[in-house]
Design an enzyme around this catalytic site. Sequence first.
Site, PDB file in Angstrom:
ATOM      1  N   GLU A  27      28.860 -19.265   9.064  1.00  0.00           N
ATOM      2  CA  GLU A  27      28.889 -17.993   8.328  1.00  0.00           C
ATOM      3  C   GLU A  27      27.476 -17.639   7.895  1.00  0.00           C
ATOM      4  O   GLU A  27      26.656 -18.518   7.613  1.00  0.00           O
ATOM      5  CB  GLU A  27      29.793 -18.135   7.089  1.00  0.00           C
ATOM      6  CG  GLU A  27      29.804 -16.883   6.213  1.00  0.00           C
ATOM      7  CD  GLU A  27      30.916 -16.870   5.160  1.00  0.00           C
ATOM      8  OE1 GLU A  27      31.659 -17.867   5.052  1.00  0.00           O
ATOM      9  OE2 GLU A  27      31.025 -15.855   4.457  1.00  0.00           O
ATOM     10  N   ASN A  72      33.850 -14.632   3.944  1.00  0.00           N
ATOM     11  CA  ASN A  72      33.737 -13.465   3.072  1.00  0.00           C
ATOM     12  C   ASN A  72      32.674 -12.498   3.579  1.00  0.00           C
ATOM     13  O   ASN A  72      32.787 -11.285   3.400  1.00  0.00           O
ATOM     14  CB  ASN A  72      33.393 -13.917   1.653  1.00  0.00           C
ATOM     15  CG  ASN A  72      34.497 -14.763   1.032  1.00  0.00           C
ATOM     16  OD1 ASN A  72      35.627 -14.758   1.491  1.00  0.00           O
ATOM     17  ND2 ASN A  72      34.160 -15.504  -0.014  1.00  0.00           N
ATOM     18  N   ASN A 172      39.256 -11.571   7.272  1.00  0.00           N
ATOM     19  CA  ASN A 172      39.166 -12.868   6.594  1.00  0.00           C
ATOM     20  C   ASN A 172      39.745 -12.779   5.192  1.00  0.00           C
ATOM     21  O   ASN A 172      39.356 -11.895   4.417  1.00  0.00           O
ATOM     22  CB  ASN A 172      37.693 -13.292   6.486  1.00  0.00           C
ATOM     23  CG  ASN A 172      37.525 -14.601   5.738  1.00  0.00           C
ATOM     24  OD1 ASN A 172      37.873 -15.658   6.241  1.00  0.00           O
ATOM     25  ND2 ASN A 172      37.012 -14.520   4.507  1.00  0.00           N
ATOM     26  N   GLU A 173      40.663 -13.662   4.880  1.00  0.00           N
ATOM     27  CA  GLU A 173      41.198 -13.796   3.513  1.00  0.00           C
ATOM     28  C   GLU A 173      41.447 -12.438   2.846  1.00  0.00           C
ATOM     29  O   GLU A 173      40.995 -12.189   1.725  1.00  0.00           O
ATOM     30  CB  GLU A 173      40.259 -14.648   2.649  1.00  0.00           C
ATOM     31  CG  GLU A 173      40.172 -16.074   3.108  1.00  0.00           C
ATOM     32  CD  GLU A 173      39.405 -16.999   2.162  1.00  0.00           C
ATOM     33  OE1 GLU A 173      38.795 -16.521   1.188  1.00  0.00           O
ATOM     34  OE2 GLU A 173      39.420 -18.227   2.409  1.00  0.00           O
ATOM     35  N   TYR A 244      40.521 -26.015   0.783  1.00  0.00           N
ATOM     36  CA  TYR A 244      39.370 -26.815   0.347  1.00  0.00           C
ATOM     37  C   TYR A 244      39.847 -27.731  -0.776  1.00  0.00           C
ATOM     38  O   TYR A 244      40.653 -27.324  -1.602  1.00  0.00           O
ATOM     39  CB  TYR A 244      38.254 -25.901  -0.168  1.00  0.00           C
ATOM     40  CG  TYR A 244      37.643 -25.029   0.909  1.00  0.00           C
ATOM     41  CD1 TYR A 244      36.681 -25.537   1.770  1.00  0.00           C
ATOM     42  CD2 TYR A 244      38.022 -23.695   1.051  1.00  0.00           C
ATOM     43  CE1 TYR A 244      36.104 -24.739   2.753  1.00  0.00           C
ATOM     44  CE2 TYR A 244      37.450 -22.889   2.035  1.00  0.00           C
ATOM     45  CZ  TYR A 244      36.490 -23.414   2.882  1.00  0.00           C
ATOM     46  OH  TYR A 244      35.925 -22.624   3.855  1.00  0.00           O
ATOM     47  N   GLU A 292      39.596 -22.640   8.254  1.00  0.00           N
ATOM     48  CA  GLU A 292      38.640 -23.163   7.258  1.00  0.00           C
ATOM     49  C   GLU A 292      39.297 -24.359   6.570  1.00  0.00           C
ATOM     50  O   GLU A 292      40.386 -24.223   6.015  1.00  0.00           O
ATOM     51  CB  GLU A 292      38.275 -22.116   6.199  1.00  0.00           C
ATOM     52  CG  GLU A 292      37.444 -20.971   6.748  1.00  0.00           C
ATOM     53  CD  GLU A 292      36.968 -19.999   5.665  1.00  0.00           C
ATOM     54  OE1 GLU A 292      36.776 -20.414   4.503  1.00  0.00           O
ATOM     55  OE2 GLU A 292      36.817 -18.809   6.000  1.00  0.00           O
ATOM     56  N   GLN A 349      31.616 -25.782   6.508  1.00  0.00           N
ATOM     57  CA  GLN A 349      31.010 -25.078   7.629  1.00  0.00           C
ATOM     58  C   GLN A 349      30.178 -26.065   8.426  1.00  0.00           C
ATOM     59  O   GLN A 349      30.212 -27.251   8.120  1.00  0.00           O
ATOM     60  CB  GLN A 349      30.192 -23.917   7.105  1.00  0.00           C
ATOM     61  CG  GLN A 349      31.058 -22.957   6.282  1.00  0.00           C
ATOM     62  CD  GLN A 349      30.414 -21.604   5.974  1.00  0.00           C
ATOM     63  OE1 GLN A 349      29.306 -21.307   6.391  1.00  0.00           O
ATOM     64  NE2 GLN A 349      31.122 -20.786   5.210  1.00  0.00           N
TER      65      GLN A 349
HETATM   66  O1  AHR Z   1      33.532 -21.156   3.518  1.00  0.00           O
HETATM   67  C1  AHR Z   1      33.188 -20.505   2.336  1.00  0.00           C
HETATM   68  C2  AHR Z   1      34.126 -19.371   1.988  1.00  0.00           C
HETATM   69  O2  AHR Z   1      35.375 -19.882   1.670  1.00  0.00           O
HETATM   70  C3  AHR Z   1      34.404 -18.373   3.079  1.00  0.00           C
HETATM   71  O3  AHR Z   1      33.443 -17.380   3.164  1.00  0.00           O
HETATM   72  C4  AHR Z   1      35.720 -17.790   2.650  1.00  0.00           C
HETATM   73  O4  AHR Z   1      36.492 -17.349   3.738  1.00  0.00           O
HETATM   74  C5  AHR Z   1      36.388 -18.912   1.884  1.00  0.00           C
HETATM   75  O5  AHR Z   1      36.892 -18.492   0.680  1.00  0.00           O
END
Ligand code: AHR
Length: 501
Positions: A27, A72, A172-173, A244, A292, A349
């Site tokens: 990203e 994002n 995305n999201e 995450y 992700e 990432q």
């Molecule tokens: O990977 C960091 C961020 O985490 C990304 O930009 C977003 O898609 C997620 O919230």
Amino acid sequence: MDKASIVVDPAFKIGDIDPRIRGSFVEHLGRCVYGGIYEPDHPSADEDGFRTDVLELTRELGVTAVRYPGGNFVSGYNWEDGIGPKADRPRRLELAWKTLETNQVGVDEFAAWCRKAATEPIMAVNLGTRGVAEAAELVEYCNHPAGSYWSDQRVRNGAKDPHGVRLWCLGNEMDGQWQIGHKTAREYGLLAAETAKAMRMVDPSLELVACGSSHRRMPTFASWEAEVLEHTYDVVDYVSLHSYYAPRNGDVASFLASGVDMDEMIEAVVASCDYARAKLGRSKRIDLSYDEWNVWYSGGSWQDTVDPWTEAPPILQDEYSVMDAVVVGSLLNSLLRHADRVKIACFAQLVNVIAPMTTENGGPAWRQSSYHPMALAFAHGVGAALRVEPVSPLVSTPLYGDVPQLDATVTYDESSGAVAVFAVNRSLTEPLVLSADLRSLPSARVVEHVALFDSDRDAINTKDAPDRVVPRTQPAPSLADGRLEAELPPLSWSLIRLTTT
Ligand code: AHR
């Protein structure tokens, strides 16, 4: 010593492992692109400005597909800013991460980097501030051979051959309030469906991913998927998942059981997809793109760490410990054991930003602890995933209740005869004997047992000690009468390799 057992039998096949489960994510965020994959002044930079040390580590890691350019970031991105002569590209205020985007890397550079990294590009389109037309034009720019407005621009920009991007994420999201151009499920579903149709008119061979919930704790989790799929079922192939993990309030036991959360998340989204299929009466199946996933500590604090509107600020530069690497190994187990439905997965990432590799501007690149379970799982977790149902002592966790102390996944590659047992011992203090019944593979012999563990669970790799945390070869497990026994140290991730040839 406590004992846990599994039965390894090729008849209990979960599914073939899609190579794209070994994906990553680049990203425009922090130093992932600038100072990560691209640094023209770096001593290792090639003729295109790419760091060859990072390219080498990427190839060694075995990353099969890389998602780009966000995240994002994509929800405010004008892809046209990143094409043409570099000196003419605009410097923009990038709103998602409050940085100054120079646009020196865009889609052509990314496609060129992917070729060098021997990896497949995955692109996301902006459905935050933009929509149907810009997405279709980007497909035309990337994939149409020549002879049209956008494809001719690509040729003029030096890319004679199409980039051939097959897999695309529709935004995305989009459920997240933080997202630029955030939408309701209905708004997003309608827009994603129209965008998908237009993109496929340009290139019918595309595979498309609809945005699922941005995480499991979103209040709209599941209802979001249900409504989005009502609008998009016939025009998409996958639904996305993002997760995450970090220890919350010092709760290490639950952190070590993060794979349980991932299992539940996958099974819930599979249920949403299959519910939509039944409700709509379709034969087509929608699979999952876990586009992700990782351990992430610095999520809430990045805004305090830098001045806004700086170029490539050093944000989200997490350092991963032994314990984090063990959790990453466990998350890889979860992905593999759902090989029947998780067809794509991108750890987030690739470099510097919540990543298994770190670089210094002008300096070296090194592997973080989490690099190692990824590289080994990517190299050896191939063929088919086999169902194993561990019989294991339990450990108690505040978030998930009692969970098995042993987390295990097995893969079997029939063509080469390679068997890989991936095993995590979740106990902080107790070793565990793993007993595997291999009577269904009578010719199996042990190749090696490597394990990642350490007496200091907080140990990390650094520029000066890049190999402080590495997997170590263990004494060969015993194998007699079809029963293998191996010792798993406390808080460890293990790979036990066998061969049947
Ligand atoms: O990977 C960091 C961020 O985490 C990304 O930009 C977003 O898609 C997620 O919230």
